[in-house]
Every structure is written in structure tokens, then in C-alpha cells.
Scaffold this active site. Structure first.
Site, PDB file in Angstrom:
ATOM      1  N   GLY A  12      42.087  50.096  41.817  1.00 44.06           N
ATOM      2  CA  GLY A  12      42.388  50.635  40.424  1.00 44.06           C
ATOM      3  C   GLY A  12      43.638  50.921  39.978  1.00 44.06           C
ATOM      4  O   GLY A  12      43.760  51.958  39.111  1.00 44.06           O
ATOM      5  N   SER A  13      44.660  50.370  40.230  1.00 48.87           N
ATOM      6  CA  SER A  13      46.061  50.586  39.910  1.00 48.87           C
ATOM      7  C   SER A  13      46.257  50.404  38.144  1.00 48.87           C
ATOM      8  O   SER A  13      47.147  51.105  37.852  1.00 48.87           O
ATOM      9  CB  SER A  13      46.975  49.754  40.676  1.00 48.87           C
ATOM     10  OG  SER A  13      47.013  48.552  40.407  1.00 48.87           O
ATOM     11  N   ASN A  14      45.492  49.249  37.925  1.00 50.43           N
ATOM     12  CA  ASN A  14      45.775  48.948  36.394  1.00 50.43           C
ATOM     13  C   ASN A  14      44.790  50.169  35.782  1.00 50.43           C
ATOM     14  O   ASN A  14      45.417  50.459  34.656  1.00 50.43           O
ATOM     15  CB  ASN A  14      45.069  47.808  36.038  1.00 50.43           C
ATOM     16  CG  ASN A  14      45.981  46.462  36.345  1.00 50.43           C
ATOM     17  OD1 ASN A  14      46.841  46.479  35.465  1.00 50.43           O
ATOM     18  ND2 ASN A  14      45.721  45.964  37.382  1.00 50.43           N
ATOM     19  N   LYS A  92      32.988  40.857  39.869  1.00 55.39           N
ATOM     20  CA  LYS A  92      31.642  40.382  39.619  1.00 55.39           C
ATOM     21  C   LYS A  92      31.616  39.904  38.109  1.00 55.39           C
ATOM     22  O   LYS A  92      32.278  40.444  37.342  1.00 55.39           O
ATOM     23  CB  LYS A  92      30.318  41.258  39.445  1.00 55.39           C
ATOM     24  CG  LYS A  92      30.197  42.026  40.882  1.00 55.39           C
ATOM     25  CD  LYS A  92      29.325  41.070  41.956  1.00 55.39           C
ATOM     26  CE  LYS A  92      29.315  41.801  43.242  1.00 55.39           C
ATOM     27  NZ  LYS A  92      28.715  40.815  44.208  1.00 55.39           N
ATOM     28  N   LEU A  93      30.807  38.868  37.908  1.00 53.75           N
ATOM     29  CA  LEU A  93      30.815  38.377  36.542  1.00 53.75           C
ATOM     30  C   LEU A  93      29.667  39.388  35.817  1.00 53.75           C
ATOM     31  O   LEU A  93      28.612  39.559  36.445  1.00 53.75           O
ATOM     32  CB  LEU A  93      30.014  36.644  36.624  1.00 53.75           C
ATOM     33  CG  LEU A  93      30.581  35.883  35.524  1.00 53.75           C
ATOM     34  CD1 LEU A  93      31.753  35.683  35.064  1.00 53.75           C
ATOM     35  CD2 LEU A  93      29.895  34.564  35.761  1.00 53.75           C
ATOM     36  N   ASN A 108      40.041  41.556  30.118  1.00 53.92           N
ATOM     37  CA  ASN A 108      40.011  41.141  31.165  1.00 53.92           C
ATOM     38  C   ASN A 108      41.802  41.033  31.615  1.00 53.92           C
ATOM     39  O   ASN A 108      42.421  40.617  30.658  1.00 53.92           O
ATOM     40  CB  ASN A 108      39.448  40.157  31.950  1.00 53.92           C
ATOM     41  CG  ASN A 108      39.583  40.150  33.386  1.00 53.92           C
ATOM     42  OD1 ASN A 108      39.534  41.128  34.259  1.00 53.92           O
ATOM     43  ND2 ASN A 108      39.686  38.959  33.834  1.00 53.92           N
ATOM     44  N   HIS A 110      44.458  39.229  34.407  1.00 51.91           N
ATOM     45  CA  HIS A 110      44.371  38.056  35.277  1.00 51.91           C
ATOM     46  C   HIS A 110      45.795  37.917  35.669  1.00 51.91           C
ATOM     47  O   HIS A 110      46.897  37.862  34.653  1.00 51.91           O
ATOM     48  CB  HIS A 110      43.671  36.857  34.577  1.00 51.91           C
ATOM     49  CG  HIS A 110      43.729  35.862  35.725  1.00 51.91           C
ATOM     50  ND1 HIS A 110      42.664  36.002  36.779  1.00 51.91           N
ATOM     51  CD2 HIS A 110      44.517  34.586  36.078  1.00 51.91           C
ATOM     52  CE1 HIS A 110      42.778  34.660  37.590  1.00 51.91           C
ATOM     53  NE2 HIS A 110      44.116  34.011  37.237  1.00 51.91           N
ATOM     54  N   ASP A 151      37.482  33.794  33.532  1.00 52.60           N
ATOM     55  CA  ASP A 151      39.111  33.845  32.936  1.00 52.60           C
ATOM     56  C   ASP A 151      39.156  32.691  31.814  1.00 52.60           C
ATOM     57  O   ASP A 151      40.068  31.968  31.805  1.00 52.60           O
ATOM     58  CB  ASP A 151      39.851  33.263  34.210  1.00 52.60           C
ATOM     59  CG  ASP A 151      39.840  34.152  35.385  1.00 52.60           C
ATOM     60  OD1 ASP A 151      39.693  35.481  35.193  1.00 52.60           O
ATOM     61  OD2 ASP A 151      39.740  33.782  36.647  1.00 52.60           O
ATOM     62  N   GLU A 180      51.819  43.811  35.112  1.00 49.41           N
ATOM     63  CA  GLU A 180      50.323  44.337  34.754  1.00 49.41           C
ATOM     64  C   GLU A 180      50.301  45.563  34.173  1.00 49.41           C
ATOM     65  O   GLU A 180      49.631  45.861  33.000  1.00 49.41           O
ATOM     66  CB  GLU A 180      49.457  44.049  35.713  1.00 49.41           C
ATOM     67  CG  GLU A 180      49.007  42.639  36.002  1.00 49.41           C
ATOM     68  CD  GLU A 180      47.970  42.481  37.468  1.00 49.41           C
ATOM     69  OE1 GLU A 180      47.041  42.951  37.322  1.00 49.41           O
ATOM     70  OE2 GLU A 180      48.167  41.524  38.048  1.00 49.41           O
TER      71      GLU A 180
HETATM   72  C1  GRF Z   1      44.973  42.913  39.451  1.00 47.89           C
HETATM   73  O1  GRF Z   1      45.993  42.016  40.118  1.00 47.89           O
HETATM   74  C2  GRF Z   1      44.281  42.344  38.165  1.00 47.89           C
HETATM   75  O2  GRF Z   1      45.056  41.081  37.696  1.00 47.89           O
HETATM   76  C3  GRF Z   1      42.925  41.541  38.684  1.00 47.89           C
HETATM   77  O3  GRF Z   1      42.600  42.255  39.877  1.00 47.89           O
HETATM   78  C4  GRF Z   1      43.673  43.025  40.188  1.00 47.89           C
HETATM   79  C5  GRF Z   1      43.125  44.329  40.062  1.00 47.89           C
HETATM   80  O4  GRF Z   1      44.137  45.168  40.762  1.00 47.89           O
HETATM   81  N1  GRF Z   1      41.965  41.074  37.978  1.00 47.89           N
HETATM   82  P1  GRF Z   1      43.869  46.884  40.775  1.00 47.89           P
HETATM   83  O5  GRF Z   1      42.574  47.380  41.095  1.00 47.89           O
HETATM   84  O6  GRF Z   1      44.215  47.265  39.227  1.00 47.89           O
HETATM   85  O7  GRF Z   1      45.029  47.497  41.330  1.00 47.89           O
END
Ligand code: GRF
Length: 207
Positions: A12-14, A92-93, A108, A110, A151, A180
């Protein structure tokens, strides 16, 4: 107002980066209204709970049919009046019916420069290994709309990073992840502010 549901399966870092931007007032037109994971022990759920955000473990396994799963997801999304779904490491899709319902309202991120190095099986270290094996001079991160193919939906914004000769999948992954964390909150800010116009939604009208 953007009412965002974040879907994730892992650390969950994003999500954390987006949440920090919202909490600092950098995205005044958006709020995170719930977090959903297919994985009960996902870090993303812990982060949500520690910020007193509604956190749901919702998985196809809990339901007898895909239809029932869609109904379950939809009931949660309706309850929170969600009008943007943000996938952040969701493995998951999403069910096709949900994708159709939220057409052009699911994004999303990527960890590569789509359309290269995307598609089924292209996740985590596989992506960075493929980039290095191909001898690419640059990689990066892509935020895109979600459709029924992994994607594949329209690209909204990308950030590039160099690939160094001595890179390993781990060093490249770290360089991409850092961008990201800047890119995703920025794209959401632009959407919320109306600076980035998404194609017309399928049905949604929450304000
Ligand atoms: C990220 O690298 C994102 O691009 C991909 O999954 C990873 C998720 O990382 N879709 P986090 O859980 O947000 O740390």
C-alpha cells in the site's frame, strides 16, 4: 467532489502517498472514502485502519458466484458514493460488470512505460526483469484507465526514469516506485481539479 475507493492487494505504498497528499490538503477536491483488498493481511488495509478509514476485505472466495461478488462490491461502493476507483497494487482483474459500470472512472498505476512491459503476468519484479533483459535505456511509471484487458486502457500520464547498466530488478524497482509516489497523487489531483478530463462516465452521478 471525488469520492475515491482504493483497491490494493499488498503493502500500500502508493495508497499511502495518495493519502498523504489528501491529508496535506494538496488535493482539496478529493477524499478517500474506503479501501478494499482481496487479501485480509494486506498492509494497505492496516494503513487505512490506522487512519480511521473504512477498510474492507472483499474477495471472490467469500461469494458463491461472480454475480454475488459484484453485488457485494457494488453495495460497498454505493454506500460510500464512490465515483473514482483507484487501483494501487490490486492483483485481481475486476469483474467485467464492475468495469463496465465504472467505465472511465477506474485508474491504475503500472511500474513501466506502457504499452511496453504490460499485460498478464507483468507485475512486481517480473516487469523490471523484463525491462533489464530487453536492454531498455529507460523505464518509468504509467497511470492509465482500466478496461477489461490487463494494463490496456488509455494512458493518462507517465514519468520516465533512466535504467543504469548496473541496475538489478530491485534497484530499478526502487527508482520506479519513488516516481510512482509522485505521479499517482499528481494525476488524481489533476482529475479532481478538472485539469485532466476523463472520457464521459458510463452511469455515475454522485457529486
Ligand atoms: C506498484 O509498483 C504499482 O505500480 C503496481 O503494484 C505496486 C504496488 O505497490 N501496480 P504498493 O502496494 O503501492 O506499495
Amino acid at each position: 467532489m471525488l469520492n475515491i475507493a482504493v483497491f490494493g492487494s499488498g503493502r500500500g505504498s502508493n495508497f499511502q502517498a495518495i493519502l498523504a497528499a489528501v491529508e496535506k490538503g494538496k488535493i482539496p477536491e478529493a477524499r478517500i472514502v474506503c479501501v478494499i483488498s482481496n487479501n485480509s493481511s494486506a498492509g494497505i488495509l492496516e494503513i487505512a485502519r490506522s487512519h480511521s478509514l473504512p477498510a474492507y476485505h472483499l474477495s471472490q472466495i467469500q461469494c458463491a458466484t461472480e454475480e454475488a461478488f459484484v453485488e457485494l462490491l457494488q453495495s460497498v461502493l454505493d454506500k460510500h458514493e464512490v465515483n473514482l476507483i483507484v487501483l494501487a497494487g490490486y492483483m485481481k482483474l475486476l469483474p467485467r460488470e464492475l468495469i463496465a459500470h465504472y467505465r472511465h472512472r477506474i485508474v491504475n498505476i503500472h511500474p513501466a512505460l506502457l504499452p511496453k512491459f504490460g499485460g498478464k503476468g507483468m507485475y512486481g519484479h517480473h516487469v523490471h526483469e523484463a525491462v533489464l533483459a530487453a536492454g531498455e535505456k529507460e523505464s518509468g511509471a504509467t497511470v492509465h484507465l482500466v478496461d477489461e484487458v490487463y494494463d490496456h486502457g488509455g494512458i493518462l500520464q507517465q514519468t520516465r526514469v533512466p535504467v543504469h547498466q548496473e541496475d538489478t530488478p530491485e534497484t530499478l524497482a526502487a527508482r520506479v516506485l519513488a516516481v510512482e509516489h509522485e505521479l499517482y497523487p499528481e494525476v488524481i489531483r489533476r482529475i479532481a481539479a478538472g485539469e485532466l478530463a476523463l472520457p464521459a462516465p458510463a452511469v455515475l452521478a454522485h457529486t
